[in-house]
Design an enzyme around this catalytic site. Sequence first.
Site, PDB file in Angstrom:
ATOM      1  N   SER A 148      36.768 -45.576  25.737  1.00 14.96           N
ATOM      2  CA  SER A 148      35.713 -45.551  24.659  1.00 14.96           C
ATOM      3  C   SER A 148      36.384 -45.035  23.538  1.00 14.96           C
ATOM      4  O   SER A 148      37.540 -44.235  23.347  1.00 14.96           O
ATOM      5  CB  SER A 148      34.676 -44.334  25.041  1.00 14.96           C
ATOM      6  N   TYR A 154      33.480 -36.070  27.911  1.00 14.49           N
ATOM      7  CA  TYR A 154      33.572 -37.320  28.146  1.00 14.49           C
ATOM      8  C   TYR A 154      34.837 -38.056  27.485  1.00 14.49           C
ATOM      9  O   TYR A 154      35.462 -39.062  28.073  1.00 14.49           O
ATOM     10  CB  TYR A 154      32.417 -38.032  27.414  1.00 14.49           C
TER      11      TYR A 154
HETATM   12  N1  LIG Z   1      27.225 -47.814  25.331  1.00 22.44           N
HETATM   13  C1  LIG Z   1      28.385 -47.304  24.399  1.00 22.44           C
HETATM   14  O1  LIG Z   1      28.103 -47.015  23.416  1.00 22.44           O
HETATM   15  C2  LIG Z   1      29.839 -47.189  25.278  1.00 22.44           C
HETATM   16  C3  LIG Z   1      30.763 -46.987  24.211  1.00 22.44           C
HETATM   17  C4  LIG Z   1      32.023 -46.803  24.841  1.00 22.44           C
HETATM   18  C5  LIG Z   1      32.298 -46.858  25.897  1.00 22.44           C
HETATM   19  N2  LIG Z   1      31.091 -47.166  27.055  1.00 22.44           N
HETATM   20  C6  LIG Z   1      31.563 -47.511  28.507  1.00 22.44           C
HETATM   21  O2  LIG Z   1      31.074 -48.476  28.607  1.00 22.44           O
HETATM   22  C7  LIG Z   1      30.749 -48.646  30.060  1.00 22.44           C
HETATM   23  C8  LIG Z   1      29.309 -48.987  30.388  1.00 22.44           C
HETATM   24  O3  LIG Z   1      28.366 -48.314  29.483  1.00 22.44           O
HETATM   25  P1  LIG Z   1      26.936 -48.728  29.450  1.00 22.44           P
HETATM   26  O4  LIG Z   1      26.371 -48.176  28.080  1.00 22.44           O
HETATM   27  O5  LIG Z   1      26.550 -49.957  29.989  1.00 22.44           O
HETATM   28  O6  LIG Z   1      26.412 -47.502  30.221  1.00 22.44           O
HETATM   29  P2  LIG Z   1      25.513 -47.440  31.962  1.00 22.44           P
HETATM   30  O7  LIG Z   1      25.169 -45.819  32.014  1.00 22.44           O
HETATM   31  O8  LIG Z   1      24.462 -48.498  31.832  1.00 22.44           O
HETATM   32  O9  LIG Z   1      26.704 -48.005  32.833  1.00 22.44           O
HETATM   33  C9  LIG Z   1      27.297 -47.228  33.701  1.00 22.44           C
HETATM   34  C10 LIG Z   1      27.083 -47.455  35.207  1.00 22.44           C
HETATM   35  O10 LIG Z   1      28.007 -46.806  36.151  1.00 22.44           O
HETATM   36  C11 LIG Z   1      27.217 -46.657  37.026  1.00 22.44           C
HETATM   37  N3  LIG Z   1      27.848 -45.698  37.796  1.00 22.44           N
HETATM   38  C12 LIG Z   1      27.709 -44.256  37.474  1.00 22.44           C
HETATM   39  N4  LIG Z   1      28.397 -43.515  38.521  1.00 22.44           N
HETATM   40  C13 LIG Z   1      28.739 -44.481  39.345  1.00 22.44           C
HETATM   41  C14 LIG Z   1      29.325 -44.212  40.628  1.00 22.44           C
HETATM   42  N5  LIG Z   1      29.874 -42.890  40.914  1.00 22.44           N
HETATM   43  N6  LIG Z   1      29.841 -45.352  41.368  1.00 22.44           N
HETATM   44  C15 LIG Z   1      29.383 -46.607  40.882  1.00 22.44           C
HETATM   45  N7  LIG Z   1      28.677 -46.660  39.906  1.00 22.44           N
HETATM   46  C16 LIG Z   1      28.491 -45.684  39.032  1.00 22.44           C
HETATM   47  C17 LIG Z   1      25.829 -46.444  36.632  1.00 22.44           C
HETATM   48  O11 LIG Z   1      24.874 -46.541  37.770  1.00 22.44           O
HETATM   49  C18 LIG Z   1      25.578 -47.398  35.647  1.00 22.44           C
HETATM   50  O12 LIG Z   1      25.102 -48.821  36.143  1.00 22.44           O
HETATM   51  C19 LIG Z   1      30.971 -47.051  30.687  1.00 22.44           C
HETATM   52  O13 LIG Z   1      32.306 -46.898  31.264  1.00 22.44           O
HETATM   53  C20 LIG Z   1      30.851 -46.146  29.375  1.00 22.44           C
HETATM   54  O14 LIG Z   1      31.563 -45.062  29.388  1.00 22.44           O
HETATM   55  C21 LIG Z   1      29.823 -47.301  26.502  1.00 22.44           C
END
Ligand SMILES: NC(=O)c1ccc[n+]([C@@H]2O[C@H](COP(=O)([O-])OP(=O)(O)OC[C@H]3O[C@@H](n4cnc5c(N)ncnc54)[C@H](O)[C@@H]3O)[C@@H](O)[C@H]2O)c1
Length: 261
Positions: A154, A164
């Site tokens: 991220s 985080y």
């Molecule tokens: N949305 C943003 O702005 C952003 C920015 C930078 C990085 N990210 C990263 O991108 C990725 C996806 O983010 P998103 O926005 O789609 O969020 P999201 O919360 O929709 O996706 C995270 C997923 O991980 C799953 N998860 C959580 N714990 C788990 C476990 N123990 N085992 C298996 N699955 C598990 C959740 O059910 C969820 O589907 C993440 O790694 C997040 O940190 C997101």
Amino acid sequence: MTFTIDQFRLDGKVAVVTGAGGRGNSIGRAYALGLAEAGASVVVADLNAEGAKAVADEIAASGGKAIGVQVDVANEASTLAMGAAARDAFGGVDILVNNAALMVDISYDNIETISLDAWNKAFAVNLNGALLCTRAVVPSMRERGGGRIVNQTSGGAFPAIGLYGISKLALVGLTTTTAKVLGKDNITCNAIAPGNVKSDAGKLLVPDDSPFIKFLEMTVATRPRGEPDELVGTLLLLCSEAGAWITGQTIHVDGGWVMRP
Ligand SMILES: NC(=O)c1ccc[n+]([C@@H]2O[C@H](COP(=O)([O-])OP(=O)(O)OC[C@H]3O[C@@H](n4cnc5c(N)ncnc54)[C@H](O)[C@@H]3O)[C@@H](O)[C@H]2O)c1
């Protein structure tokens, strides 16, 4: 070797995407759909079994190949079962996208007051999860002559402020280490560092009218927020023959938020 656009195709490859079945419009879902569009068979893996199945069904409905698998990435037995499910369904694994993470459901307490339980839980999923999933699929990648691993970090890790960001910066360390250790096996490992993405989770955490977005509007070179689909091109580069010589890197896809020389 002469470059052809087909080097981006993934026909015959098998990809596992963790965290691809959670909240509706997620980055994992965009990754799974993009990999399928490029020709890969996709294992849609998530703690949320129903969500994983829904995304797999979406891929199948548009003519792709996919299965939904429930996995807890923090649990070793569960990650091994995910690897076995991929082998049973599609014969092995070529691509792993370690995308599952705690982002909304993580403690934002400061480091003086945060409970050790909250701290450990975040690392169990955001760091150990990537390690366990990698270990679950690397033997299959080796058997198949190579592979691609992409860890989802991220922009919030540059610099890391809070749990985080710390967990995501640790994932960058796992990325460079994995790249070094597995390079001779023709397995690459890179990280994608998205900026602020308008996934459902991203919008929940940071609403459009939050002061943070106002701040980003003043500092980000282009747009402060992107769509999940805007990350897919970078993923396909890192997962395909086109990106075969890229390893150990963190690629920022964020409209020009974190600029590193
Ligand atoms: N949305 C943003 O702005 C952003 C920015 C930078 C990085 N990210 C990263 O991108 C990725 C996806 O983010 P998103 O926005 O789609 O969020 P999201 O919360 O929709 O996706 C995270 C997923 O991980 C799953 N998860 C959580 N714990 C788990 C476990 N123990 N085992 C298996 N699955 C598990 C959740 O059910 C969820 O589907 C993440 O790694 C997040 O940190 C997101």
